[in-house]
Scaffold this motif. Sequence first.
Motif, PDB file in Angstrom:
ATOM      1  N   GLY A   1      26.878  47.032  52.916  1.00 15.13           N
ATOM      2  CA  GLY A   1      26.384  46.505  51.651  1.00 15.13           C
ATOM      3  C   GLY A   1      26.655  47.380  50.446  1.00 15.13           C
ATOM      4  O   GLY A   1      26.314  47.022  49.327  1.00 15.13           O
ATOM      5  N   THR A   2      27.291  48.528  50.655  1.00 15.95           N
ATOM      6  CA  THR A   2      27.566  49.443  49.546  1.00 15.95           C
ATOM      7  C   THR A   2      28.968  49.209  48.999  1.00 15.95           C
ATOM      8  O   THR A   2      29.904  48.959  49.745  1.00 15.95           O
ATOM      9  N   ARG A   3      29.087  49.303  47.685  1.00 17.72           N
ATOM     10  CA  ARG A   3      30.377  49.156  47.007  1.00 17.72           C
ATOM     11  C   ARG A   3      31.024  50.540  46.912  1.00 17.72           C
ATOM     12  O   ARG A   3      30.385  51.496  46.478  1.00 17.72           O
ATOM     13  N   TYR A   4      32.288  50.622  47.332  1.00 14.44           N
ATOM     14  CA  TYR A   4      33.032  51.878  47.309  1.00 14.44           C
ATOM     15  C   TYR A   4      34.280  51.746  46.452  1.00 14.44           C
ATOM     16  O   TYR A   4      34.845  50.659  46.334  1.00 14.44           O
ATOM     17  N   LYS A   5      34.707  52.878  45.899  1.00 14.04           N
ATOM     18  CA  LYS A   5      35.942  52.947  45.121  1.00 14.04           C
ATOM     19  C   LYS A   5      36.888  53.903  45.840  1.00 14.04           C
ATOM     20  O   LYS A   5      36.483  54.994  46.252  1.00 14.04           O
ATOM     21  N   ILE A   6      38.147  53.492  45.985  1.00 14.91           N
ATOM     22  CA  ILE A   6      39.158  54.339  46.622  1.00 14.91           C
ATOM     23  C   ILE A   6      39.632  55.363  45.598  1.00 14.91           C
ATOM     24  O   ILE A   6      40.103  54.997  44.522  1.00 14.91           O
ATOM     25  N   VAL A   7      39.496  56.657  45.949  1.00 13.15           N
ATOM     26  CA  VAL A   7      39.885  57.714  45.015  1.00 13.15           C
ATOM     27  C   VAL A   7      41.195  58.390  45.407  1.00 13.15           C
ATOM     28  O   VAL A   7      41.836  59.018  44.565  1.00 13.15           O
ATOM     29  N   SER A   8      41.604  58.267  46.673  1.00 11.43           N
ATOM     30  CA  SER A   8      42.927  58.759  47.066  1.00 11.43           C
ATOM     31  C   SER A   8      43.361  58.069  48.351  1.00 11.43           C
ATOM     32  O   SER A   8      42.530  57.633  49.149  1.00 11.43           O
ATOM     33  N   VAL A   9      44.677  57.974  48.516  1.00 13.72           N
ATOM     34  CA  VAL A   9      45.274  57.299  49.674  1.00 13.72           C
ATOM     35  C   VAL A   9      46.260  58.255  50.325  1.00 13.72           C
ATOM     36  O   VAL A   9      47.099  58.844  49.642  1.00 13.72           O
ATOM     37  N   ARG A  10      46.155  58.406  51.626  1.00 11.83           N
ATOM     38  CA  ARG A  10      47.112  59.241  52.362  1.00 11.83           C
ATOM     39  C   ARG A  10      48.254  58.363  52.854  1.00 11.83           C
ATOM     40  O   ARG A  10      48.101  57.161  53.037  1.00 11.83           O
ATOM     41  N   SER A  11      49.397  58.957  53.102  1.00  9.18           N
ATOM     42  CA  SER A  11      50.606  58.177  53.375  1.00  9.18           C
ATOM     43  C   SER A  11      50.718  57.633  54.799  1.00  9.18           C
ATOM     44  O   SER A  11      51.361  56.609  55.017  1.00  9.18           O
ATOM     45  N   ALA A  12      50.115  58.286  55.778  1.00  8.21           N
ATOM     46  CA  ALA A  12      50.268  57.851  57.175  1.00  8.21           C
ATOM     47  C   ALA A  12      49.688  56.456  57.391  1.00  8.21           C
ATOM     48  O   ALA A  12      48.654  56.104  56.829  1.00  8.21           O
ATOM     49  N   ASN A  13      50.381  55.662  58.198  1.00  9.24           N
ATOM     50  CA  ASN A  13      49.932  54.312  58.541  1.00  9.24           C
ATOM     51  C   ASN A  13      49.528  54.305  60.016  1.00  9.24           C
ATOM     52  O   ASN A  13      50.199  54.921  60.844  1.00  9.24           O
ATOM     53  N   HIS A  14      48.427  53.626  60.343  1.00 12.70           N
ATOM     54  CA  HIS A  14      47.936  53.566  61.716  1.00 12.70           C
ATOM     55  C   HIS A  14      47.836  52.106  62.148  1.00 12.70           C
ATOM     56  O   HIS A  14      47.556  51.231  61.329  1.00 12.70           O
ATOM     57  N   PRO A  15      48.024  51.822  63.444  1.00 15.78           N
ATOM     58  CA  PRO A  15      47.931  50.439  63.920  1.00 15.78           C
ATOM     59  C   PRO A  15      46.494  49.922  63.857  1.00 15.78           C
ATOM     60  O   PRO A  15      45.541  50.689  63.959  1.00 15.78           O
ATOM     61  N   CYS A  16      46.371  48.604  63.674  1.00 12.74           N
ATOM     62  CA  CYS A  16      45.048  47.980  63.596  1.00 12.74           C
ATOM     63  C   CYS A  16      45.165  46.525  64.035  1.00 12.74           C
ATOM     64  O   CYS A  16      46.092  45.827  63.618  1.00 12.74           O
ATOM     65  N   THR A  17      44.222  46.075  64.854  1.00 17.23           N
ATOM     66  CA  THR A  17      44.252  44.679  65.312  1.00 17.23           C
ATOM     67  C   THR A  17      43.708  43.716  64.255  1.00 17.23           C
ATOM     68  O   THR A  17      43.950  42.521  64.332  1.00 17.23           O
ATOM     69  N   VAL A  18      42.997  44.228  63.268  1.00 14.01           N
ATOM     70  CA  VAL A  18      42.429  43.381  62.215  1.00 14.01           C
ATOM     71  C   VAL A  18      43.407  43.233  61.051  1.00 14.01           C
ATOM     72  O   VAL A  18      43.612  42.139  60.537  1.00 14.01           O
ATOM     73  N   HIS A  19      44.007  44.341  60.633  1.00 13.21           N
ATOM     74  CA  HIS A  19      44.918  44.335  59.481  1.00 13.21           C
ATOM     75  C   HIS A  19      46.361  44.277  59.966  1.00 13.21           C
ATOM     76  O   HIS A  19      46.834  45.191  60.647  1.00 13.21           O
TER      77      HIS A  19
END
Length: 145
Positions: free
Chosen positions: A43-61
């Motif tokens: 229920g909390t709103r978050y803001k993305i402040v930085s993104v790292r370059s590595a990509n990981h597998p995910c069954t949802v995305h």
Amino acid sequence: MKKITLIGSELAKTGNEFIYLGPLEECEPCRFKRICHNNLEVGTRYKIVSVRSANHPCTVHENGVKVVEVMPAEFTIIIESKKALEGVTLTHSDIHCDRVCCENYLACHPEGISGKYRVSSILPEKVECKKGNSLKKISIVPVQQ
């Protein structure tokens, strides 16, 4: 305070905001489940402040997930004027109103507020309420617990 989590690669852009809704059933067997979900509050709103370059597998995305740093987002809401005091800590309660077509409805009934917040500033713009309520637009920041 910054927190580390994972978010869909397509959504992982600095400045984007999201409301954490909790884990899905598909997340249960995932080895990254703790990183995705243990640092965030539902229920909390978050803001993305930085993104790292590595990509990981995910069954949802479909295109996987990226590691991001997030922090609770500061945002603007509308509250009763009598509660609008800069620096005060409050627990939000929606304005009692059923006029969903009102231009202020979403600010009076914001999503992504959980726990206590501090009024960081009172905005000067006038808020007109068709029900006659005395309202103020404010910026709030979450209080770290």
